[in-house]
Design an enzyme around this catalytic site. Structure first.
Site, PDB file in Angstrom:
ATOM      1  N   LEU A 111      -3.845  74.445  48.074  1.00  0.00           N
ATOM      2  CA  LEU A 111      -4.073  75.234  46.857  1.00  0.00           C
ATOM      3  C   LEU A 111      -3.150  76.462  46.772  1.00  0.00           C
ATOM      4  O   LEU A 111      -3.100  77.272  47.696  1.00  0.00           O
ATOM      5  CB  LEU A 111      -5.537  75.699  46.811  1.00  0.00           C
ATOM      6  N   ASP A 112      -2.442  76.588  45.663  1.00  0.00           N
ATOM      7  CA  ASP A 112      -1.589  77.757  45.380  1.00  0.00           C
ATOM      8  C   ASP A 112      -0.522  77.987  46.444  1.00  0.00           C
ATOM      9  O   ASP A 112      -0.064  79.116  46.647  1.00  0.00           O
ATOM     10  CB  ASP A 112      -2.437  79.034  45.220  1.00  0.00           C
TER      11      ASP A 112
END
Lengths: 283, 283, 283, 283
Positions: free
Chosen positions: D226-227
């Site tokens: 994530l990210d």
């Protein structure tokens, strides 16, 4: 909660802040924002203040009292704004759509607390955009022959709807002097250069020719002198030798729309004061 | 002209501004700057005010009166600064010289209104810089064995000279907890990243590895938790894939020195307040 | 490892890159950097290339071959730089010291790979700075009466030391035309505005008067027309109505020194080409 | 005029540029852009090149020849793009409309040379925006129970229309791993923080809490973590203590939409290469 925004300027002297804050405190106003500025050269005092009142106040007698107790004694120029009806804003465009799309997107999402009763254009091209956003579109062509009539038609529309604020969103015509005098500090233009560099027509071409390494955009109030009105906001972006004029135009679009939006918001939120062809921006 | 700078914070309530400005007005003080901020979450009121008095005032009785009439009733934490003796500032360095050169250049040209009675370093390398600028240089090595003694030697020097402010100008050692507690909100560090990204050692290496497109520098007050103190100022610069770690270090130098200088100036000009591990910066 | 930097421009045609890269490859040069740009309006091709050779090459015969096989056929204007002796750089100053401190700090820390054999000033004020950094300082006053003599004295000093590059680090005198013609694209000035806005004297005063929201600095090569030479680098910083002229001057200092340093580095690293009063900057 | 864009990476060795440019020159291709980069740590060579051909070429045999003569010998990973059909781009949204308005405005004005055959959302709110711009809108709710089915429905839509590129324009759901693997380096997300600071949910809240002086936005390719995917573009804006979380969200909107638009354009114009979880951006 009832909110009042006060904007003032007056000759600078001592005790003004004490006087005003005491006036508001005595009427149960709680100050939630205060900012002031003194133009020491011209000895002018400027202030913006926001206050909250738990109970609704009689705004007319409040205004009358303020003028009597504070305004007159201090030779003050002042406005008191209440959170009432939203400003009515007219948008002038020609053929470029990026600023228009940006304004309308913000408007629809509630970011701009205004009403937009009309879009006026000297070209028919952007009618479909206005239609999509369900805003009346008025096509008023401007030619060398019909300038007077066009101006008249524009002013009639503005007056009929009680327009408070005119936005020139890349409107490619010069606004006549009389029009400007009708809306002092209420016409906002976006110029596609870092003023005072490259005033007038084709600033991206001039920037390219000069070989600058940074281009800019400037949002300003319109005055009789072209591109010389009080500056509200500016911003810039880097370029290099490898960017063509077309690249500058494309990069400039993002600047123009963001800088114009910032300028509109500052005006709508009553954060601007104009004095001596300069702005005081309370942030 | 006699000038007073007031910095306060207290529980938020109505009438504070009116009370303070009236207090100053009654003593013939002319307010030349006022800015306030309310932390609505914690209901704390913060204010900075500058006033000018035509005649010299008795500052001790002024302070006593202020505490009695304003400070105590409003449970206020306040400081009143007069334009008196400049702050005494110690500069800690290791081997990097760019921040030191920048600070000393500003100091010599009068831009930083401080005294610099000492430069302290854990390495001898920058003695010649100190010599050129005619500032006493103290070489206090810090090893895993002598940490306690080094700290003691440092603190003795600071106390002997009555140092008000400690600048860590790329000083590559962790400041011990006791040292920090002696100088609360009076030790300023420059960290070579855009905090909270890349706290700790070797931030440029981490930035390179992550492939960020922008690097930063952060000036903050030192607290016990490493690189987690109240941020005073930050700035950034663009990078690209083509920049090596060495390029980042070079580009970062300019950021570090400018951001540190801005942070020092804000502190020296009494424009910072710290609350809840955050700064309020009055500009 | 032996490194060559090639800078060229010539009429645009097809096959240039293939021709050059093949020439270098045939001589065992490994290309570690290549960037090109075509001015499509004027049909001029520009290129910068860095190559590494494992063995030392005979640079004279390399140059001769390059001219024969590539330069002449393509009507090319070219320079081949080898990593040899550092550039000799003279710094001209008047009374402001911030750019001088910045240049000398970078010089001492090895960031600027140049020699600085002299600082020349029309005022004696900065002699002590030169002394601290152990650089010869020449005080050559310039008055309305002695302009010719001053110029002569300056040029003799430059020639005697074989100066390659002249830096005007806030030197407050106009450089005479003959001087400029002697050092084409080798005199770098820092102007304290965002050119072409506010060319000439007192740009911060003009910026204040116009009420701009951003100020800038511009590093450019000096040509006969004042402040109109090819721009190497620019940068900006935000200001507001609350900043006095003195604030602008202070904020501008940081801009000026950083922008000037970037411009000097680009020149020293042979990353600039000038054509048609514009720069091509290879980064 | 027939235009080819070549993107490659391969193990670094000498002679690659010479080989490629000679190959193109022999086929009457005129190079109008070349940029290269060497990852010296991993010894990988990257290049982007644009060429123009006066006559149409047989692109299939061109590709075959290139693989034979250049690709295979140099163990090259390469793509050749011709200016043919525009990319098909799907836009995923939830409830925020600012990025969507911005993308659609650019799309309508021809700034983004793509087709947008669908907008997919887990909420029905933005259907009216899609309708106004006459783009099919698919409401696919995502709940904890139907994740698999929702993913299936989404993928079927994408496949049916032959989608090349997925834009997450503030889409507030995590993309499942299988989905991501189907579109490697072809899903672009805008994250509303200056990554790697404040990854995950509610970054503006975290930024407010930490007291940073600058907020940012990051456009990146989506990977399983994530990210943490390769960053395409970032930008920032200044904030102060006086900005509430709501202010950050409002200011952030402008950042998000501009940074996302830049990222999309870089991808669409084939200016991005991904290697080792980092991007090489050819500008």
């Amino acid at each position: 909660m009832y909110k009042i925004t006060l904007l003032i300027h007056c000759p600078d002297t001592s005790g003004i802040i004490s006087k005003i804050t005491t006036f508001f405190h005595a009427r149960k106003g709680n100050i939630i924002y205060i900012d002031q500025y003194v133009d020491t050269e011209n000895k002018i005092f400027f202030m913006r203040m926001e206050s909250e009142f738990s109970n609704k106040i009689d705004i007319d007698s409040f205004r009358k009292n303020f003028e009597e107790k504070v305004g007159t004694p201090y030779q003050m120029s002042w406005q008191i704004y209440t959170a009432g009806k939203p400003l009515k804003m007219a948008v002038f465009v020609s053929k470029y759509d990026h600023c228009l799309y940006d304004i309308l997107g913000r408007y629809k999402s509630g970011e701009l607390p205004v009403e937009i009763p009309m879009i006026i254009s000297n070209h028919p091209d952007l009618k479909s955009v206005a239609d999509n956003f369900e805003i009346p579109f008025y096509h008023i062509p401007v030619t060398s022959d019909n300038k007077k009539d066009a101006e008249k038609a524009q002013l009639e529309l503005l007056e009929k709807e009680g327009i408070d604020l005119v936005i020139l969103a890349r409107y490619m015509q010069i606004i006549p002097e009389k029009f400007i005098l009708n809306y002092p500090n209420r016409i906002i233009n976006i110029h596609h250069s870092f003023l005072p560099a490259f005033a007038g027509a084709k600033p991206y071409h001039s920037a390219y020719k000069r070989g600058v390494k940074i281009i800019g955009a400037t949002c300003h109030y319109v005055t009789e002198e072209l591109d010389a009105g009080p500056i509200i906001e500016q911003d810039i972006t880097r370029i290099s030798h490898s960017h063509s004029i077309r690249d500058l135009i494309l990069k400039g679009r993002d600047l123009e729309k963001i800088v114009l939006a910032r300028g509109i918001k500052l005006h709508v939120e009553r954060k601007t004061l104009v004095y001596n062809n300069k702005t005081i921006i309370f942030t």
